[in-house]
Write a protein that holds these residues in place. Sequence first.
Motif, PDB file in Angstrom:
ATOM      1  N   GLN A   1       0.757  -1.256   0.042  1.00  0.00           N
ATOM      2  CA  GLN A   1      -0.045  -0.045  -0.015  1.00  0.00           C
ATOM      3  C   GLN A   1       0.976   1.352  -0.029  1.00  0.00           C
ATOM      4  OE1 GLN A   1      -2.862  -0.066   3.025  1.00  0.00           O
ATOM      5  NE2 GLN A   1      -4.569  -0.913   1.667  1.00  0.00           N
TER       6      GLN A   1
ATOM      7  N   TYR B   1     -12.760   2.573   4.531  1.00  0.00           N
ATOM      8  CA  TYR B   1     -13.464   3.604   3.882  1.00  0.00           C
ATOM      9  C   TYR B   1     -12.735   4.768   3.867  1.00  0.00           C
ATOM     10  CZ  TYR B   1     -16.933   7.072   2.982  1.00  0.00           C
ATOM     11  OH  TYR B   1     -17.531   8.282   2.403  1.00  0.00           O
TER      12      TYR B   1
ATOM     13  N   ARG C   1      -9.527   4.571   1.517  1.00  0.00           N
ATOM     14  CA  ARG C   1      -9.855   4.773   0.094  1.00  0.00           C
ATOM     15  C   ARG C   1     -10.282   6.147  -0.304  1.00  0.00           C
ATOM     16  NH1 ARG C   1     -13.357   0.176   0.900  1.00  0.00           N
ATOM     17  NH2 ARG C   1     -14.984   1.454   1.028  1.00  0.00           N
ATOM     18  N   LYS C   2     -10.564   6.991   0.829  1.00  0.00           N
ATOM     19  CA  LYS C   2     -10.908   8.282   0.439  1.00  0.00           C
ATOM     20  C   LYS C   2      -9.546   9.342   0.465  1.00  0.00           C
ATOM     21  CE  LYS C   2     -14.606  10.389   1.077  1.00  0.00           C
ATOM     22  NZ  LYS C   2     -15.618  11.181   0.415  1.00  0.00           N
TER      23      LYS C   2
ATOM     24  N   CYS D   1      -3.798   3.222  -1.566  1.00  0.00           N
ATOM     25  CA  CYS D   1      -4.040   2.149  -2.550  1.00  0.00           C
ATOM     26  C   CYS D   1      -2.869   1.295  -2.590  1.00  0.00           C
ATOM     27  CB  CYS D   1      -4.558   2.660  -4.017  1.00  0.00           C
ATOM     28  SG  CYS D   1      -3.498   3.571  -5.050  1.00  0.00           S
TER      29      CYS D   1
END
Length: 325
Positions: A155, A311, A314-315, A319
Amino acid sequence: MRLYVLIYVDDLLIGGTDPAAISKFKGYLHTCFHMKDLGRLKYFLGIEVARSPEGIYLSQRKYTLDIVKECGLLGCKPVSTPMEQNHNLPKDDSEFFHDPERYRRLVGRLVYLTHTRPELSYAVHMLAQFMQQPRKRQWDAAIRVVRYLKGCPGQGVLLSSKSDLQITAYCDSDWATCPMTRRSLTGFVVMLGDSPVAWKTKKQETVSCSSTEAEYRAMSFTTRELKWNRAILSSLGISHTQAMHLHCDSKSALHIAANPVFHERIKHLENDCHFLRDEIQNGSLTTSHISTTEQLADIFTKALGSSQLMYLRRKLGICDLHAPT
């Protein structure tokens, strides 16, 4: 024409707006020093760089796997969050960990990992408070972070190529979160367009008498970071003339920022009030309310459950380039 040089000991990054000037400068350095040109940036100080039409992706996959391997956890079962909710680590009174040097080394490596892993900031902040005499449960908490890394070593942060160069920040606080000093925790993230460029978890310097005061201090602290980021853009030749945006989930703190009237309940906040209000009144900053569930800075002030963590991750634009699609 602009030329930028980043130097760390004997490693250099060279960038600029004119490829011919960059080549000429590298040629000049070759005449002065014995050096090797490694071409386009792919790896620098443990940070891996990948380019695509979507933008520039920064990760520390190899560095992360080295940490997991050093802890002997390559075959362990991963966990979905870096820290257990309602952990209460500062009040832990279990036996002292037998090898504090090992704890310090692990936490030190995790600190460097937060350069591309914003979601680790809160966990690392908590663990770093026990460097002198870590206890067994605190070591277990550090190992939990490594188990979390085992499940997502690749990530990183994507710096989008479609940025509108609008500076936006989200700030949050956790009131009186430290059971020993009762000081509150400030967390913020600064976004350039859709890309995170700065983030921090930091204990406030003084004790706040209310959650509103803690939130307001977080707003003031984040505003200073916003001004610094705008100055960095200016030094890179990018003019940011529009107002910067600051999102906070405390309506009472936003009301204080907008209300020019001082009263006795906030007289000890007067310096922060003047500083923040001046930025709002001169048009360089606008503030707005955001719901707690959409507050990106929430990830920097407390241990979240797996669904909310994923959540907000991701915002934030975090990634995994190596994950299967």
